[in-house]
Motif scaffolding. Structure first.
Motif, short mmCIF file in Angstrom:
data_model
loop_
_atom_site.label_atom_id
_atom_site.label_comp_id
_atom_site.label_asym_id
_atom_site.label_seq_id
_atom_site.Cartn_x
_atom_site.Cartn_y
_atom_site.Cartn_z
N MET A 1 7.53 2.78 -5.36
CA MET A 1 7.04 3.52 -4.20
C MET A 1 6.30 4.76 -4.69
O MET A 1 6.76 5.45 -5.61
N LYS A 2 5.16 5.04 -4.08
CA LYS A 2 4.47 6.26 -4.47
C LYS A 2 3.61 6.75 -3.31
O LYS A 2 3.29 6.00 -2.38
N ILE A 3 3.25 8.00 -3.41
CA ILE A 3 2.34 8.60 -2.43
C ILE A 3 1.33 9.43 -3.21
O ILE A 3 1.68 10.19 -4.12
N THR A 4 0.05 9.26 -2.87
CA THR A 4 -1.01 10.05 -3.50
C THR A 4 -1.73 10.85 -2.42
O THR A 4 -1.77 10.44 -1.25
N THR A 5 -2.27 11.98 -2.82
CA THR A 5 -3.00 12.83 -1.89
C THR A 5 -4.39 13.08 -2.43
O THR A 5 -4.61 13.13 -3.65
N GLN A 6 -5.33 13.22 -1.51
CA GLN A 6 -6.73 13.39 -1.90
C GLN A 6 -7.44 14.25 -0.85
O GLN A 6 -7.28 14.01 0.35
N LYS A 7 -8.20 15.23 -1.30
CA LYS A 7 -9.04 16.00 -0.40
C LYS A 7 -10.33 15.23 -0.14
O LYS A 7 -10.98 14.77 -1.09
N VAL A 8 -10.68 15.09 1.14
CA VAL A 8 -11.93 14.41 1.47
C VAL A 8 -12.82 15.39 2.23
O VAL A 8 -12.70 16.59 2.05
N VAL A 9 -13.73 14.91 3.06
CA VAL A 9 -14.67 15.81 3.74
C VAL A 9 -13.93 16.84 4.61
O VAL A 9 -12.82 16.60 5.08
N ASN A 10 -14.58 17.97 4.80
CA ASN A 10 -14.07 19.04 5.67
C ASN A 10 -12.71 19.58 5.26
O ASN A 10 -12.02 20.21 6.06
N GLY A 11 -12.31 19.30 4.03
CA GLY A 11 -11.00 19.74 3.57
C GLY A 11 -9.85 18.93 4.10
O GLY A 11 -8.68 19.29 3.93
N TRP A 12 -10.15 17.81 4.76
CA TRP A 12 -9.09 16.95 5.27
C TRP A 12 -8.27 16.37 4.13
O TRP A 12 -8.78 16.12 3.04
N GLN A 13 -7.00 16.12 4.42
CA GLN A 13 -6.11 15.53 3.44
C GLN A 13 -5.93 14.04 3.74
O GLN A 13 -5.64 13.67 4.89
N LEU A 14 -6.09 13.21 2.72
CA LEU A 14 -5.85 11.77 2.86
C LEU A 14 -4.60 11.43 2.05
O LEU A 14 -4.52 11.71 0.86
N TYR A 15 -3.63 10.83 2.74
CA TYR A 15 -2.40 10.39 2.09
C TYR A 15 -2.42 8.87 1.96
O TYR A 15 -2.69 8.16 2.95
N THR A 16 -2.14 8.36 0.78
CA THR A 16 -2.03 6.91 0.59
C THR A 16 -0.60 6.58 0.15
O THR A 16 -0.13 7.04 -0.89
N LEU A 17 0.07 5.80 1.00
CA LEU A 17 1.44 5.37 0.76
C LEU A 17 1.39 3.96 0.17
O LEU A 17 0.72 3.08 0.70
N THR A 18 2.12 3.72 -0.92
CA THR A 18 2.13 2.41 -1.57
C THR A 18 3.56 2.01 -1.87
O THR A 18 4.34 2.82 -2.41
N ASN A 19 3.91 0.75 -1.52
CA ASN A 19 5.27 0.29 -1.83
C ASN A 19 5.28 -0.60 -3.07
O ASN A 19 4.25 -0.81 -3.71
N GLU A 20 6.43 -1.16 -3.39
CA GLU A 20 6.58 -1.92 -4.63
C GLU A 20 5.91 -3.29 -4.55
O GLU A 20 5.80 -3.99 -5.56
N HIS A 21 5.50 -3.71 -3.36
CA HIS A 21 4.78 -4.98 -3.20
C HIS A 21 3.27 -4.75 -3.15
O HIS A 21 2.52 -5.66 -2.80
N LYS A 22 2.84 -3.52 -3.44
CA LYS A 22 1.44 -3.11 -3.48
C LYS A 22 0.79 -3.01 -2.11
O LYS A 22 -0.42 -2.83 -2.00
N MET A 23 1.58 -3.15 -1.03
CA MET A 23 1.06 -2.82 0.29
C MET A 23 0.80 -1.33 0.33
O MET A 23 1.59 -0.53 -0.19
N SER A 24 -0.33 -0.94 0.93
CA SER A 24 -0.64 0.49 1.02
C SER A 24 -1.17 0.84 2.40
O SER A 24 -1.78 0.00 3.08
N VAL A 25 -0.91 2.07 2.79
CA VAL A 25 -1.38 2.62 4.07
C VAL A 25 -1.99 3.98 3.78
O VAL A 25 -1.35 4.82 3.14
N SER A 26 -3.22 4.19 4.26
CA SER A 26 -3.89 5.48 4.07
C SER A 26 -4.02 6.19 5.41
O SER A 26 -4.43 5.57 6.41
N ILE A 27 -3.68 7.49 5.43
CA ILE A 27 -3.59 8.27 6.67
C ILE A 27 -4.25 9.62 6.46
O ILE A 27 -3.98 10.31 5.46
#
Length: 345
Positions: free
Chosen positions: A1-27
């Motif tokens: 399990m992991k979570i990564t963070t990334q700054k995108v346009v306008n200073g918005w934060q993008l969070y990507t959640l990934t589980n052990e089966h490689k399913m991921s959700v970006s928010i």
């Protein structure tokens, strides 16, 4: 399990959640928007199964509410007018003479305070917003918390929690467009859907709910044993025609099967199961989705996705036969929807 963070346009934060089966959700923290959900098909190929913009900046003008958190009230409020305890509140007019999805500056257009978290069993992000008294025309200061959680069971869990200091109207949802093929250029007409619902709410020509409950028996709205979305898209049934040849209707769940929905794409083998504590769902087959939007994976098309907007109906403001969207002061609002992905045997 992991979570990564990334700054995108306008200073918005993008969070990507990934589980052990490689399913991921970006928010995104902007609008609480789900930009991607990547899940495997029967050949273990990962593909994004929700519609999202190729360029994050396009979410600033998200007129189709792609992936967004919707509030304070999901759905249409007739004549943009709300009466509570004898007082009438004028809401933002943003669809004809009506109010839809919280107005032009609803929850889909603000930056949420965000906090990522990780446990042994899950990763997620907590979003918080205090909506001041009068925001969008609504009464009451409302403290809202929305928690996205990804588990190792390929479940995306959305928990909605809120309280208000005045009696107000509130029903929250997520407006993701699902396309289990993983290809936004492929229409969802061949998706097979099951919904445990005996009745829908009739719509008028403005897509305003009349409050009349229609029995789904012997209509293209009978999904109790499952059917293709094509059945309604191609139908001459008056309610399908009113909705621009498709579905944009509120299905009231049967009490004994509350909140149970299944969606299947036979070509990819992907299956989506939806369970919720909400009393019903608006199923929208993107009948009026703007075409030619630059999406991840290609341009948008009509019928390019299907939304399952779990919620109570704003028609309950006029019709007492429906579960209410009114929230009393200092009474907790607590709802949950769980999207579970798997592959058909």
């Amino acid at each position: 399990m992991k979570i990564t963070t990334q700054k995108v346009v306008n200073g918005w934060q993008l969070y990507t959640l990934t589980n052990e089966h490689k399913m991921s959700v970006s928010i995104l923290d902007y609008g609480g928007i789900i930009t991607e959900i990547n899940v495997p098909d029967r050949h273990n190929n990962l593909k994004n199964v929700v519609l999202g913009f190729k360029n994050y900046a396009d979410y600033e003008h998200n007129l189709n509410f792609l992936g967004a958190l919707v509030g304070r009230v999901a759905g249409r409020i007739q004549d943009a007018r709300l009466t509570i305890q004898g007082l009438t509140y004028e809401l933002d007019v943003n669809e004809g003479t009506h109010h839809i999805h919280g107005g032009s500056n609803g929850f889909h257009q603000l930056i949420w305070a965000s906090t990522p978290f990780q446990t042994e069993e899950a990763v997620g992000v907590i979003l918080r917003h205090t909506s001041p008294d009068g925001e969008g025309g609504y009464p009451g200061t409302v403290d809202v918390t929305v928690t996205y959680t990804l588990t190792n069971n390929n479940e995306l869990q959305i928990d909605y929690d809120a309280t208000s200091d005045k009696k107000t109207a509130l029903t929250l949802t997520n407006h993701s467009y699902f396309n289990l093929s993983g290809n936004p250029a492929t229409a969802i007409d061949q998706h097979h859907v099951t919904v445990n619902s005996d009745a829908i709410i009739e719509l008028d020509k403005d897509l305003i709910a009349t409050g009349k409950m229609l029995d789904v028996t012997n209509t293209p709205f009978d999904f109790r044993k499952g059917r293709l979305l094509a059945d309604g898209i191609q139908s001459t049934f008056p309610q399908n025609i009113i909705a621009s040849h498709g579905y944009d209707h509120y299905f009231l769940f049967n009490d004994e099967h509350r909140g149970s929905i299944q969606v299947r794409d036979d070509i990819s083998g992907r299956v989506l199961s939806i369970n919720t504590t909400h009393p019903g769902v608006v199923m929208y087959t993107a009948n009026c989705l703007d075409e030619g939007l630059e999406l991840t994976g290609g341009p948008s098309i009509k019928y390019g996705g299907v939304c399952f907007e779990t919620q109570a109906s704003p028609a309950s403001l006029q019709y007492e036969n429906l579960p209410t969207i009114l929230l009393d002061a200092h009474v907790p609002y607590e709802k949950q929807t769980v999207f579970t992905f798997f592959v058909a045997e």
